[in-house]
Write a protein that holds these residues in place. Structure first.
Motif, PDB file in Angstrom:
ATOM      1  N   TYR A 105      38.791  14.449  16.522  1.00 33.41           N
ATOM      2  CA  TYR A 105      38.737  14.533  17.980  1.00 33.41           C
ATOM      3  C   TYR A 105      40.101  14.248  18.594  1.00 33.41           C
ATOM      4  O   TYR A 105      40.495  14.880  19.585  1.00 33.41           O
ATOM      5  CB  TYR A 105      37.692  13.574  18.551  1.00 33.41           C
ATOM      6  CG  TYR A 105      37.499  13.764  20.036  1.00 33.41           C
ATOM      7  CD1 TYR A 105      36.659  14.763  20.514  1.00 33.41           C
ATOM      8  CD2 TYR A 105      38.180  12.986  20.962  1.00 33.41           C
ATOM      9  CE1 TYR A 105      36.502  14.976  21.884  1.00 33.41           C
ATOM     10  CE2 TYR A 105      38.034  13.188  22.329  1.00 33.41           C
ATOM     11  CZ  TYR A 105      37.192  14.186  22.783  1.00 33.41           C
ATOM     12  OH  TYR A 105      37.047  14.399  24.133  1.00 33.41           O
ATOM     13  N   THR A 106      40.847  13.297  18.039  1.00 35.67           N
ATOM     14  CA  THR A 106      42.176  12.998  18.584  1.00 35.67           C
ATOM     15  C   THR A 106      43.132  14.166  18.368  1.00 35.67           C
ATOM     16  O   THR A 106      44.063  14.358  19.156  1.00 35.67           O
ATOM     17  CB  THR A 106      42.770  11.731  17.949  1.00 35.67           C
ATOM     18  OG1 THR A 106      43.043  11.947  16.561  1.00 35.67           O
ATOM     19  CG2 THR A 106      41.831  10.552  18.107  1.00 35.67           C
ATOM     20  N   TYR A 108      42.024  17.343  18.278  1.00 35.66           N
ATOM     21  CA  TYR A 108      41.481  18.376  19.158  1.00 35.66           C
ATOM     22  C   TYR A 108      41.838  18.110  20.624  1.00 35.66           C
ATOM     23  O   TYR A 108      42.110  19.034  21.389  1.00 35.66           O
ATOM     24  CB  TYR A 108      39.968  18.413  18.984  1.00 35.66           C
ATOM     25  CG  TYR A 108      39.248  19.487  19.765  1.00 35.66           C
ATOM     26  CD1 TYR A 108      39.304  20.821  19.381  1.00 35.66           C
ATOM     27  CD2 TYR A 108      38.485  19.154  20.891  1.00 35.66           C
ATOM     28  CE1 TYR A 108      38.642  21.799  20.097  1.00 35.66           C
ATOM     29  CE2 TYR A 108      37.811  20.125  21.606  1.00 35.66           C
ATOM     30  CZ  TYR A 108      37.893  21.449  21.203  1.00 35.66           C
ATOM     31  OH  TYR A 108      37.228  22.411  21.913  1.00 35.66           O
ATOM     32  N   ARG A 109      41.836  16.831  21.012  1.00 33.99           N
ATOM     33  CA  ARG A 109      42.163  16.449  22.386  1.00 33.99           C
ATOM     34  C   ARG A 109      43.210  15.334  22.374  1.00 33.99           C
ATOM     35  O   ARG A 109      42.909  14.179  22.685  1.00 33.99           O
ATOM     36  CB  ARG A 109      40.907  15.997  23.135  1.00 33.99           C
ATOM     37  CG  ARG A 109      39.974  17.138  23.519  1.00 33.99           C
ATOM     38  CD  ARG A 109      40.570  17.979  24.635  1.00 33.99           C
ATOM     39  NE  ARG A 109      39.677  19.047  25.055  1.00 33.99           N
ATOM     40  CZ  ARG A 109      39.753  20.304  24.643  1.00 33.99           C
ATOM     41  NH1 ARG A 109      40.696  20.644  23.763  1.00 33.99           N
ATOM     42  NH2 ARG A 109      38.912  21.211  25.075  1.00 33.99           N
ATOM     43  N   GLN A 111      45.538  14.577  24.348  1.00 31.75           N
ATOM     44  CA  GLN A 111      45.821  13.938  25.633  1.00 31.75           C
ATOM     45  C   GLN A 111      44.823  12.825  25.932  1.00 31.75           C
ATOM     46  O   GLN A 111      45.108  11.944  26.752  1.00 31.75           O
ATOM     47  CB  GLN A 111      45.810  14.978  26.769  1.00 31.75           C
ATOM     48  CG  GLN A 111      44.443  15.532  27.126  1.00 31.75           C
ATOM     49  CD  GLN A 111      44.015  16.677  26.211  1.00 31.75           C
ATOM     50  OE1 GLN A 111      44.553  16.871  25.139  1.00 31.75           O
ATOM     51  NE2 GLN A 111      43.041  17.451  26.674  1.00 31.75           N
ATOM     52  N   GLU A 112      43.658  12.865  25.309  1.00 30.56           N
ATOM     53  CA  GLU A 112      42.663  11.809  25.492  1.00 30.56           C
ATOM     54  C   GLU A 112      42.696  10.808  24.345  1.00 30.56           C
ATOM     55  O   GLU A 112      42.523   9.616  24.549  1.00 30.56           O
ATOM     56  CB  GLU A 112      41.259  12.409  25.615  1.00 30.56           C
ATOM     57  CG  GLU A 112      41.054  13.217  26.884  1.00 30.56           C
ATOM     58  CD  GLU A 112      39.605  13.635  27.064  1.00 30.56           C
ATOM     59  OE1 GLU A 112      38.741  13.147  26.296  1.00 30.56           O
ATOM     60  OE2 GLU A 112      39.341  14.444  27.966  1.00 30.56           O
ATOM     61  N   VAL A 139      32.240  16.539  20.978  1.00 26.49           N
ATOM     62  CA  VAL A 139      33.091  17.267  21.918  1.00 26.49           C
ATOM     63  C   VAL A 139      32.318  17.598  23.191  1.00 26.49           C
ATOM     64  O   VAL A 139      32.802  17.388  24.316  1.00 26.49           O
ATOM     65  CB  VAL A 139      33.640  18.559  21.279  1.00 26.49           C
ATOM     66  CG1 VAL A 139      34.280  19.461  22.334  1.00 26.49           C
ATOM     67  CG2 VAL A 139      34.656  18.228  20.187  1.00 26.49           C
ATOM     68  N   GLU A 143      33.047  16.271  26.949  1.00 26.45           N
ATOM     69  CA  GLU A 143      33.648  17.229  27.880  1.00 26.45           C
ATOM     70  C   GLU A 143      32.657  17.914  28.804  1.00 26.45           C
ATOM     71  O   GLU A 143      33.008  18.277  29.924  1.00 26.45           O
ATOM     72  CB  GLU A 143      34.421  18.282  27.079  1.00 26.45           C
ATOM     73  CG  GLU A 143      35.540  17.674  26.247  1.00 26.45           C
ATOM     74  CD  GLU A 143      36.346  18.710  25.499  1.00 26.45           C
ATOM     75  OE1 GLU A 143      36.068  19.921  25.658  1.00 26.45           O
ATOM     76  OE2 GLU A 143      37.247  18.322  24.753  1.00 26.45           O
ATOM     77  N   SER A 151      38.324   9.341  28.897  1.00 29.47           N
ATOM     78  CA  SER A 151      39.751   9.476  29.162  1.00 29.47           C
ATOM     79  C   SER A 151      40.373   8.086  29.229  1.00 29.47           C
ATOM     80  O   SER A 151      39.662   7.084  29.386  1.00 29.47           O
ATOM     81  CB  SER A 151      39.976  10.216  30.485  1.00 29.47           C
ATOM     82  OG  SER A 151      39.464   9.442  31.558  1.00 29.47           O
TER      83      SER A 151
END
Length: 286
Positions: A105-106, A108-109, A111-112, A139, A143, A151
């Motif tokens: 996940y880190t 994949y995203r 920025q979060e 995910v 999201e 966030s």
């Protein structure tokens, strides 16, 4: 094998499983014709969660990840359901799979990155489905169902905490006045409930029923569950008698009698209409 106290009989679980297998085998037709029945049904399997959350499927790609996030995740892994057989061993497939899922996940995203509250949710997902499906469910929770919750600033959950208090003022004014009097803000209890989808608060069978409803109806379910919990803990003068401050109030919220949290009893409370849907209609991410 003896059944754990509070769990439904095996015969009932088998009937539920058979019903859900039939519905998920014809998912589009089921949702088109029987949505209300699906929404209220008990014991939805992981496939129902996956069908509800998945928008597109791709394979997870191997990536090294950011060392900062890896170190943080590794420190948290052993805290996720440490007494569950799947997560007992640091070398077991449960902890290793959880590390890979959260790391993915880190990637994949970026920025979060990683939020600690995603750990228990990811662990619950891995208990019920393969790693790739669990990843895509995480995910979609992060999201689609709860945007902004995980966030770095957690803006959405902070806002929803305030909305929750406004709803509580209308639904259970006695409890609201007590919380205000002792300066017990939503950050002290609502945040963990919502961020972790109650998986650290309620018994497993009850959590699974709530997740069934959550994947079907969205974030409004979290508000309803939270309002029921506050009412069960603080909803009468008798319950508030010993709550003389912040510590006692939080203890009361964390120690609701177990029999009131069991699956059938709690779901009956939840369906009792403690919070009309119309009051939740203004929430932007429902």
């Amino acid at each position: 094998l003896e059944r754990e106290e509070g769990l439904p009989p095996l015969e009932l679980l088998r009937r539920r499983e058979s019903k859900w297998l039939e519905m998920t085998a014809h998912w589009d037709k089921t949702m088109a014709r029987r949505y209300k029945k699906v929404r209220g049904a008990a014991g939805g399997p992981a496939r129902m969660w996956h069908q509800s959350s998945l928008t597109q499927g791709t394979e997870l790609e191997e990536a090294p990840g950011t060392q900062q996030w890896l170190e943080t995740i590794e420190k948290d892994i052993h805290r996720q359901f440490p007494f569950h057989e799947m997560f007992l061993s640091p070398e077991g497939h449960g902890q290793r799979g959880l590390l890979q899922l959260l790391k993915a996940y880190t990637v994949y995203r970026p920025q979060e990155g990683y939020c600690q509250a995603q750990g228990p949710i990811a662990a619950m997902l891995l208990m019920h489905m393969p790693a790739e499906q669990a990843f895509w469910c995480l995910v979609q929770i992060s999201e689609r169902y709860l945007p902004g919750y995980y966030s770095p600033e957690m803006e959405a959950v902070l806002l929803d905490g305030e909305v929750f208090m406004a709803l509580l003022r209308r639904v259970c004014h006695r409890a609201y006045k007590h919380l205000q009097k002792h300066n017990v803000g939503p950050m002290l209890f609502v945040t963990e409930w919502f961020l972790c989808l109650f998986c650290r608060t309620l018994p497993f069978p009850t959590v699974l029923r709530i997740w069934d409803a959550f994947f079907s109806e969205g974030v409004k379910v979290l508000f309803r569950v939270g309002l029921v919990l506050v009412r069960l803990a603080l909803g009468s003068g008798e319950k508030l008698r010993d709550c003389v401050g912040v510590v006692e109030t939080l203890e009361k919220l964390r120690n609701i009698p177990p029999e009131q949290l069991q699956e059938d009893a709690f779901m009956a409370e939840l369906k009792g209409g403690c919070c009309p849907t119309s009051w939740l209609g203004h929430l932007t991410h429902i």
